[in-house]
Design an enzyme around this catalytic site. Structure first.
Site, short mmCIF file in Angstrom:
data_model
loop_
_atom_site.label_atom_id
_atom_site.label_comp_id
_atom_site.label_asym_id
_atom_site.label_seq_id
_atom_site.Cartn_x
_atom_site.Cartn_y
_atom_site.Cartn_z
N GLY A 18 16.43 85.88 30.26
CA GLY A 18 16.61 85.67 31.70
C GLY A 18 15.58 84.73 32.29
O GLY A 18 15.03 84.95 33.36
N ALA A 21 17.05 79.17 31.76
CA ALA A 21 18.29 78.94 30.99
C ALA A 21 19.25 80.11 31.17
O ALA A 21 20.43 79.91 31.49
CB ALA A 21 17.96 78.72 29.52
N LYS A 83 11.91 65.16 45.22
CA LYS A 83 11.29 64.31 44.19
C LYS A 83 12.08 63.01 44.11
O LYS A 83 13.30 63.04 43.91
CB LYS A 83 11.31 65.06 42.85
N ILE A 345 15.80 70.99 31.94
CA ILE A 345 16.75 71.71 32.81
C ILE A 345 18.08 70.95 32.82
O ILE A 345 19.15 71.56 32.83
CB ILE A 345 16.15 71.93 34.21
C1 FAD Z 1 4.73 72.90 29.24
C2 FAD Z 1 6.17 72.83 29.66
C3 FAD Z 1 6.51 72.17 30.81
C4 FAD Z 1 7.85 72.05 31.20
N1 FAD Z 1 8.18 71.34 32.30
C5 FAD Z 1 9.49 71.12 32.59
C6 FAD Z 1 9.88 70.35 33.70
O1 FAD Z 1 9.06 69.89 34.47
N2 FAD Z 1 11.20 70.15 33.89
C7 FAD Z 1 12.15 70.68 33.08
O2 FAD Z 1 13.34 70.41 33.28
N3 FAD Z 1 11.79 71.47 32.06
C8 FAD Z 1 10.51 71.70 31.79
N4 FAD Z 1 10.16 72.50 30.76
C9 FAD Z 1 11.20 73.22 30.05
C10 FAD Z 1 11.60 74.44 30.88
O3 FAD Z 1 10.47 75.23 31.13
C11 FAD Z 1 12.65 75.25 30.15
O4 FAD Z 1 13.70 74.43 29.75
C12 FAD Z 1 13.21 76.31 31.05
O5 FAD Z 1 12.21 77.06 31.65
C13 FAD Z 1 14.12 77.23 30.27
O6 FAD Z 1 13.41 78.12 29.48
P1 FAD Z 1 14.22 79.26 28.78
O7 FAD Z 1 14.96 80.05 29.81
O8 FAD Z 1 14.99 78.68 27.66
O9 FAD Z 1 13.08 80.16 28.11
P2 FAD Z 1 12.07 81.29 28.77
O10 FAD Z 1 11.68 80.96 30.15
O11 FAD Z 1 11.02 81.46 27.75
O12 FAD Z 1 12.97 82.56 28.84
C14 FAD Z 1 13.21 83.37 27.70
C15 FAD Z 1 13.82 84.67 28.15
O13 FAD Z 1 14.14 85.44 27.00
C16 FAD Z 1 13.64 86.74 27.16
N5 FAD Z 1 13.36 87.32 25.86
C17 FAD Z 1 12.70 86.76 24.82
N6 FAD Z 1 12.63 87.66 23.80
C18 FAD Z 1 13.29 88.76 24.21
C19 FAD Z 1 13.56 90.03 23.63
N7 FAD Z 1 13.13 90.36 22.39
N8 FAD Z 1 14.23 90.93 24.35
C20 FAD Z 1 14.68 90.64 25.61
N9 FAD Z 1 14.45 89.47 26.21
C21 FAD Z 1 13.75 88.55 25.51
C22 FAD Z 1 12.39 86.56 28.01
O14 FAD Z 1 12.01 87.77 28.63
C23 FAD Z 1 12.88 85.52 29.01
O15 FAD Z 1 13.62 86.16 30.02
C24 FAD Z 1 8.84 72.66 30.40
C25 FAD Z 1 8.48 73.38 29.25
C26 FAD Z 1 7.16 73.46 28.87
C27 FAD Z 1 6.79 74.23 27.65
#
Ligand code: FAD
Length: 500
Positions: A18, A21, A83, A345
């Site tokens: 959550g 993504a 932006k 994103i």
């Molecule tokens: C340093 C950095 C800077 C960034 N800056 C940008 C930016 O400026 N612009 C941009 O477009 N993107 C940026 N990104 C990318 C962006 O942060 C991600 O694409 C976006 O936040 C999506 O992340 P996610 O949801 O895939 O992962 P996460 O935010 O890591 O979410 C993972 C989810 O899975 C859950 N989860 C994991 N394991 C388990 C489990 N065992 N049981 C239950 N739940 C679990 C977690 O609780 C969480 O809810 C950046 C990334 C990094 C690393």
């Protein structure tokens, strides 16, 4: 094994994770197919999210348009600002800056882009900077912003990532998404088909589904650990593998652009929001260490720290397949390119749109999977090339990091693009590619390539005609920018609902 999959309709969708993504997927699926599907999202407050990802690109407006999200409501809830582009500081060389804006520069002729006329103008001493002919760039430089009629201003947002996930959670729950709090302890697979059957949570309960979306971030619990899809590592092109993030209090008006400031072994971001500033340093542990990175960052931020700095590790690259069996990975679980052009994103959004276009309502077909993966590969490879461009075209040779970046062996696709622009000033956008010609031109010029020649169409203009043509464009840009209010004032009025 895959051929033994039963062709059954997909009704139960389970989203694992959550973060940005997971909730974007939940919002996209529930708004478009919510009435036909049972959508559940599992997340763990204890694990939390990556907590960064706050700069976006204009395509997010399309996503919000599809979801019919009210912009003022979104901006107020996520403390967003506008932006207009990214200010690249110290990239071409130390103390040399340029802006990659979201705007269109000048006016093209059907045979030749504006850059050819600008190039000729420069040769004849008639042209200013390339950016003088771009409204968004000049508005960014002067910290001004307003919505203009007929999409006259291209823009994106800076937003608070944690608030964005909450905002989309509310949205998705209105469209029937069920949220389950819990930790995924095991991915249960069907032995015959190899597909995922259920996710077992740490309380012993099981969540069954027909289609599983892996949004578990860098952990990639489903696509990586359970489905065994390998990761293609691109760190030979993209050296950075770590970031340290730090939120600070605002000390000045929010500017309408992201700052990307090159440092000795990486670069620093500064993202101004309404209520605070997001800061971070992206770096390579091959060339520096965590302590140095932290010191560099803390020395460069000016507001009071609102959190403890947090180190994040990553491997630049992508999953070899983002859809395998009944598991689709979206977000960090599917791969990661460092955030220099704020493209993650956007890739999430593209994954959602592609999934909706190929949604397997009558059963999963291998042909859909292959097409989905082909498109995903193609998209990310183009973005990868664009990001490498920022590092490899530079006059910097002052540290080992920049020396190695400038001399690395490039992907052939990028080598060709650079050579073509350097020799002829030409750039061609490949269909469906994210970055259009003007983005490539702004960054190639900004990083220090001045083409050797221009298209002969530009030579058909005499000095007087060319001077008038260029002057008219820059005068219009300047007149429009002069009428815009300050970005800060515009955001304050727009987001408090008093409007403009
Ligand atoms: C340093 C950095 C800077 C960034 N800056 C940008 C930016 O400026 N612009 C941009 O477009 N993107 C940026 N990104 C990318 C962006 O942060 C991600 O694409 C976006 O936040 C999506 O992340 P996610 O949801 O895939 O992962 P996460 O935010 O890591 O979410 C993972 C989810 O899975 C859950 N989860 C994991 N394991 C388990 C489990 N065992 N049981 C239950 N739940 C679990 C977690 O609780 C969480 O809810 C950046 C990334 C990094 C690393």
């Amino acid at each position: 094994m895959e051929q033994q999959r039963e062709q059954k309709p997909v009704r139960r969708v389970v989203i694992a994770g959550g973060g940005t993504a997971g909730w974007m997927v939940a919002a996209g699926l529930s708004k478009s197919l919510g009435r036909l599907l049972d959508i559940r999202l599992i997340e763990s407050d204890e694990i939390g999210t990556v907590g960064v990802g706050e700069a976006t690109i204009p395509s997010l407006l399309n996503f919000h348009h599809l979801l019919e999200i009210n912009e003022q409501e979104f901006m107020a809830e996520t403390m967003a600002t506008f932006k207009l582009g990214i200010s690249f500081e110290n990239w071409r060389d130390v103390q040399e800056d340029y802006i990659h804006s979201f705007g269109i520069t000048g006016t093209d002729h059907w045979t030749a882009g504006f850059q050819h006329f600008w190039h000729k103008g420069r040769e004849r001493g008639l042209a200013g900077d390339y950016g003088d002919y771009c409204l968004e760039l000049k508005a960014a430089e002067q910290n001004r912003f307003a919505h203009l009629p007929n999409g006259g201003m291209n823009y994106a947002y800076h937003m608070d990532a944690t608030r964005y996930a909450k905002f989309l959670r509310k949205f998705s729950e209105r469209f029937g998404v069920q949220r389950i709090e819990g930790k995924i302890a095991e991915v249960r697979k069907d032995l015959l088909s190899g597909d995922i059957r259920a996710l077992r949570l740490d309380d012993g309960s099981e969540v069954e589904g027909d289609l599983f979306i892996d949004c578990t971030g860098f952990r990639a619990l489903l696509i990586g650990a359970a489905m065994g899809v390998d990761y293609e590592d691109w760190s030979h092109w993209l050296f950075n593998d770590s970031a340290v993030a730090l939120q600070t209090a605002s000390t000045r008006e929010a500017v309408p652009y992201t700052r990307a400031i090159a440092r000795d072994a990486g670069w620093q971001w500064q993202i101004p929001l309404q209520h605070r500033v997001g800061n971070g340093l992206v770096y390579s542990t091959r060339y520096t260490d965590d302590d140095t990175a932290l010191r560099t960052l803390t020395a460069a931020v000016d507001g009071e720290a609102l959190m403890k700095p947090r180190v994040i590790r990553f491997t630049p690259g992508q999953r070899k397949q983002t859809w395998k069996g009944n598991c689709v990975a979206i977000g960090l679980a599917s791969g990661f390119l460092e955030p220099i052009e704020s493209t993650s994103i956007h890739l999430i959004q593209r994954g959602i749109i592609r999934l909706l276009q190929m949604f397997p309502q009558n059963g999963i077909s291998q042909a859909d999977i292959d097409e989905y993966n082909k498109q995903a590969d193609y998209e990310i490879a183009h973005i990868r090339d664009f990001i490498i461009l920022h590092y490899t075209v530079t006059n910097r040779r002052d540290t080992p990091y920049w020396r190695d970046a400038a001399t690395m062996k490039l992907p052939e696709s990028l080598r060709h693009r650079i050579d073509l622009f350097r020799d002829t000033g030409r750039v061609f956008r490949v269909s469906n590619e994210l970055f259009a010609e003007n983005s490539w031109i702004q960054v190639m010029l900004g990083q220090g390539i001045l083409p050797a020649s221009h298209h002969q169409t530009a030579d058909l203009m005499g000095d007087e005609e060319l001077s008038q043509f260029l002057g008219n464009i820059s005068n219009t840009v300047n007149r429009t920018v002069a009428q815009l209010p300050s970005h800060q004032r515009y955001v304050e009025q727009y987001c408090t609902g008093t409007g403009w």
